[in-house]
Design an enzyme around this catalytic site. Structure first.
Site, PDB file in Angstrom:
ATOM      1  NE  ARG A   1     -12.651  12.633  -1.399  1.00  0.00           N
ATOM      2  CZ  ARG A   1     -11.928  12.380  -2.498  1.00  0.00           C
ATOM      3  NH1 ARG A   1     -11.706  13.306  -3.392  1.00  0.00           N
ATOM      4  NH2 ARG A   1     -11.432  11.179  -2.708  1.00  0.00           N
TER       5      ARG A   1
ATOM      6  CD  GLU B   1      -7.564   7.242   0.174  1.00  0.00           C
ATOM      7  OE1 GLU B   1      -6.356   7.262   0.456  1.00  0.00           O
ATOM      8  OE2 GLU B   1      -7.995   7.537  -0.960  1.00  0.00           O
TER       9      GLU B   1
ATOM     10  CG  ASN C   1      -8.008  11.055  -0.298  1.00  0.00           C
ATOM     11  OD1 ASN C   1      -7.290  10.255  -0.856  1.00  0.00           O
ATOM     12  ND2 ASN C   1      -9.304  10.832  -0.073  1.00  0.00           N
TER      13      ASN C   1
ATOM     14  CB  SER D   1      -9.600  16.163  -6.955  1.00  0.00           C
ATOM     15  OG  SER D   1      -9.730  14.794  -7.117  1.00  0.00           O
TER      16      SER D   1
ATOM     17  CE  LYS E   1      -4.336   4.069   0.408  1.00  0.00           C
ATOM     18  NZ  LYS E   1      -4.142   5.437  -0.094  1.00  0.00           N
TER      19      LYS E   1
ATOM     20  CE  LYS F   1      -7.220   0.247   1.153  1.00  0.00           C
ATOM     21  NZ  LYS F   1      -7.915   1.464   1.611  1.00  0.00           N
TER      22      LYS F   1
ATOM     23  CD  GLU G   1      -2.847   8.595  -1.053  1.00  0.00           C
ATOM     24  OE1 GLU G   1      -4.065   8.678  -1.248  1.00  0.00           O
ATOM     25  OE2 GLU G   1      -2.351   8.128  -0.021  1.00  0.00           O
ATOM     26  N   GLY G   2      -4.433   7.782  -5.572  1.00  0.00           N
ATOM     27  CA  GLY G   2      -4.922   8.021  -6.920  1.00  0.00           C
ATOM     28  C   GLY G   2      -5.693   6.877  -7.539  1.00  0.00           C
TER      29      GLY G   2
ATOM     30  NE  ARG H   1     -14.706   9.399  -4.757  1.00  0.00           N
ATOM     31  CZ  ARG H   1     -13.518   8.948  -4.392  1.00  0.00           C
ATOM     32  NH1 ARG H   1     -12.514   8.939  -5.242  1.00  0.00           N
ATOM     33  NH2 ARG H   1     -13.319   8.481  -3.172  1.00  0.00           N
TER      34      ARG H   1
HETATM   35  P1  ADP Z   1      -6.310   5.539  -3.200  1.00  0.00           P
HETATM   36  O1  ADP Z   1      -5.389   6.328  -2.359  1.00  0.00           O
HETATM   37  O2  ADP Z   1      -5.659   4.907  -4.371  1.00  0.00           O
HETATM   38  O3  ADP Z   1      -7.563   6.291  -3.545  1.00  0.00           O
HETATM   39  P2  ADP Z   1      -8.042   3.925  -1.508  1.00  0.00           P
HETATM   40  O4  ADP Z   1      -7.671   3.409  -0.181  1.00  0.00           O
HETATM   41  O5  ADP Z   1      -9.011   5.048  -1.530  1.00  0.00           O
HETATM   42  O6  ADP Z   1      -6.686   4.309  -2.264  1.00  0.00           O
HETATM   43  O7  ADP Z   1      -8.584   2.746  -2.386  1.00  0.00           O
HETATM   44  C1  ADP Z   1      -8.987   2.929  -3.723  1.00  0.00           C
HETATM   45  C2  ADP Z   1     -10.358   2.311  -3.943  1.00  0.00           C
HETATM   46  O8  ADP Z   1     -10.349   0.922  -3.597  1.00  0.00           O
HETATM   47  C3  ADP Z   1     -11.446   2.926  -3.087  1.00  0.00           C
HETATM   48  O9  ADP Z   1     -12.000   4.054  -3.722  1.00  0.00           O
HETATM   49  C4  ADP Z   1     -12.434   1.789  -2.954  1.00  0.00           C
HETATM   50  O10 ADP Z   1     -13.254   1.725  -4.110  1.00  0.00           O
HETATM   51  C5  ADP Z   1     -11.543   0.554  -2.951  1.00  0.00           C
HETATM   52  N1  ADP Z   1     -11.233   0.149  -1.568  1.00  0.00           N
HETATM   53  C6  ADP Z   1     -10.226   0.609  -0.810  1.00  0.00           C
HETATM   54  N2  ADP Z   1     -10.235   0.054   0.407  1.00  0.00           N
HETATM   55  C7  ADP Z   1     -11.276  -0.794   0.436  1.00  0.00           C
HETATM   56  C8  ADP Z   1     -11.822  -1.656   1.425  1.00  0.00           C
HETATM   57  N3  ADP Z   1     -11.255  -1.761   2.628  1.00  0.00           N
HETATM   58  N4  ADP Z   1     -12.909  -2.373   1.097  1.00  0.00           N
HETATM   59  C9  ADP Z   1     -13.479  -2.278  -0.126  1.00  0.00           C
HETATM   60  N5  ADP Z   1     -13.017  -1.479  -1.103  1.00  0.00           N
HETATM   61  C10 ADP Z   1     -11.921  -0.732  -0.838  1.00  0.00           C
HETATM   62 MG    MG Z   2      -9.100   6.833  -2.380  1.00  0.00          MG
END
Ligand code: ADP
Ligand code: MG
Length: 436
Positions: free
Chosen positions: A87, A106, A108, A113, A267, A326, A330-331, A412
């Site tokens: 996803r 990102e 996944n 899910s 990442k 970051k 995940e999660g 979401r």
């Molecule tokens: P995870 O693997 O924990 O889901 P993500 O990279 O999806 O990691 O980051 C988690 C959340 O943080 C995202 O759902 C988003 O809401 C926020 N986020 C992540 N990267 C960014 C970004 N570059 N700018 C703004 N918000 C971000």
């Molecule tokens: Mg995410």
């Protein structure tokens, strides 16, 4: 006493959220390219090794995954069918001049899910709109059934495995908090006369074994496909669970994903992909796919030890609100923002520990008002931002990609106060895009 079982509804927005049609279509149009890319990375042992070299020196979890990856390659893979369900998540960036831009958060590649519950959300929002007297708007909501698309991928892999009595095993959490999402996919398989079992790592450790052909048997049943809905964070593993994971990876069962594909979703890999020339190398002769993919990239920066890392670390310390820090996790709920980002980076900037993180430009979506409905939470209007996810499914048999599909979408939405966190983390809620 029996374990405590609580059923509550999945959180959702009262109203669908506006999504720019052009960006929605762009996200669909690039998904098959991302499928190809993830598949290509997973087969490129040299790329994974080079890319993750600095990370695995300081990040034990990624290092352990990588060790299993190397171990199964040394032994030789028992299976030539590969099933990917991913996803790709995006936000709509208004931080730059001009119309909003689609920027990838990102991708996944394991346990992505809400394909199941997303298949039901449109009906809920259609109902709400009709109750509000907006039946025309309700009719404009797009049909969406990722569960079916995901199941078709699993069914294809099961068929290629070639043993009609073998089952599909969902590898599930110790405490099952998202079972109904999984059931949607499971039921699609039963409807196709494919048997499904649900087991935890612990069950595999206790009841799983490989025969002379490395066929996987659990509780006396041969397993054709292992679909992981667990196993993506360190807390999913103790010593026994790592042993179970190794057993699964060594087996002849089709793994969704195999360990290389899980690593392709880190990442650190995402950050390396943004380097000039990298996509071209991974997808030779596919310049249009490369251009579509690259257009979705936000600024991503390596914190590896050296001048490049020093420079970007200093820039982020000076200007923390422009970036997200970051780790390889995940999660949801793991990233660092603002003042906290500054403090952590200040502390680790001269230590190799910083290489367990990457830096990313912070995306700035335009907030909109919505109501978030969550069990046992008071209802109030909130300023919200949304994240669009597109499900991709592919199956490779040897060198041939026999299936490469877009399965549907997920929207979401969360209140702007929360910088981070998904639905499972209790922050975001399920939504439906209303295209504008
Ligand atoms: P995870 O693997 O924990 O889901 P993500 O990279 O999806 O990691 O980051 C988690 C959340 O943080 C995202 O759902 C988003 O809401 C926020 N986020 C992540 N990267 C960014 C970004 N570059 N700018 C703004 N918000 C971000
Ligand atoms: Mg995410």
């Amino acid at each position: 006493p029996p374990p405590l079982q609580v059923v509550s509804y999945a959180p959702f927005t009262l109203l669908p959220s506006a999504v720019p049609r052009a960006l929605f279509e762009q996200a669909y149009a690039v998904q098959q390219d991302f499928n190809l890319l993830v598949d290509a990375i997973s087969r490129d042992q040299e790329f994974l090794e080079r890319t993750l070299a600095s990370t695995i020196k300081v990040d034990d979890f990624t290092a352990q995954l990588f060790r299993i990856h190397q171990q199964v390659l040394e032994e030789g893979l028992a299976q030539s069918v590969f099933l990917g369900i991913n996803r790709s998540d995006y936000m709509f960036d208004c931080g730059v001049a001009g119309p909003p831009a689609l920027k990838q958060i990102e991708i996944n590649t394991i346990a992505a899910s809400f394909g199941g519950l997303a298949s039901r959300t449109t009906t809920v929002h259609g109902h709400v709109l009709r109750v509000l007297g907006m039946s025309e708007e309700a009719a404009r909501l797009l049909p969406n059934n990722p569960a079916r698309g995901l199941a078709l991928g699993i069914a294809k892999a099961w068929e290629l495995y070639g043993s009609p009595s073998a089952v599909v095993m969902f590898l599930v959490e110790e405490v099952q908090r998202n079972i109904f999402d999984q059931r949607c996919v499971e039921n699609e398989l039963w409807n196709r006369n494919i048997r499904v079992i649900r087991r935890r790592f612990r069950d595999v450790f206790e009841q799983g074994s490989l025969d002379g052909d490395r066929r996987l048997h659990v509780d006396g049943q041969e397993v054709a496909v292992v679909y992981y809905r667990e196993g993506y964070v360190p807390k999913n593993y103790d010593q026994q669970n790592w042993e179970a994971r190794l057993l699964l990876e060594r087996s002849r069962a089709v793994k969704c994903p195999d360990i290389a594909t899980q690593l392709a979703g880190t990442k650190k890999v995402q950050q390396e992909l943004s380097r000039p020339g990298m996509l071209e190398k991974l997808l030779p002769g596919r310049s249009e796919a490369v251009a579509r993919i690259r257009a979705t990239f936000a600024g991503l920066y390596s914190l590896d030890v050296g001048e490049e890392g020093d420079k970007i670390a200093a820039a982020a310390i000076a200007n923390p609100d422009r970036f997200v820090l970051k780790p390889q996790r995940e999660g949801g709920g793991n990233n660092l923002y603002g003042e906290e980002l500054r403090q952590v980076l200040e502390r680790i900037k001269d230590s190799p520990e910083r290489t367990s993180y990457i830096l990313m430009d912070k995306i700035q979506p335009q907030p909109a008002i919505n109501y978030l409905l969550r069990a046992r939470s008071p209802l109030k209007a909130s300023k919200c931002i949304s994240e669009l996810g597109i499900f991709g499914v592919y199956v490779r048999h040897g060198k041939e990609l026999v299936l490469n599909e877009v399965a549907g979408h997920l929207l979401r939405t969360k209140a702007v106060e929360h910088a981070d966190g998904g639905v499972a983390a209790g922050v975001a809620v399920l939504d439906t895009p209303y295209l504008v």
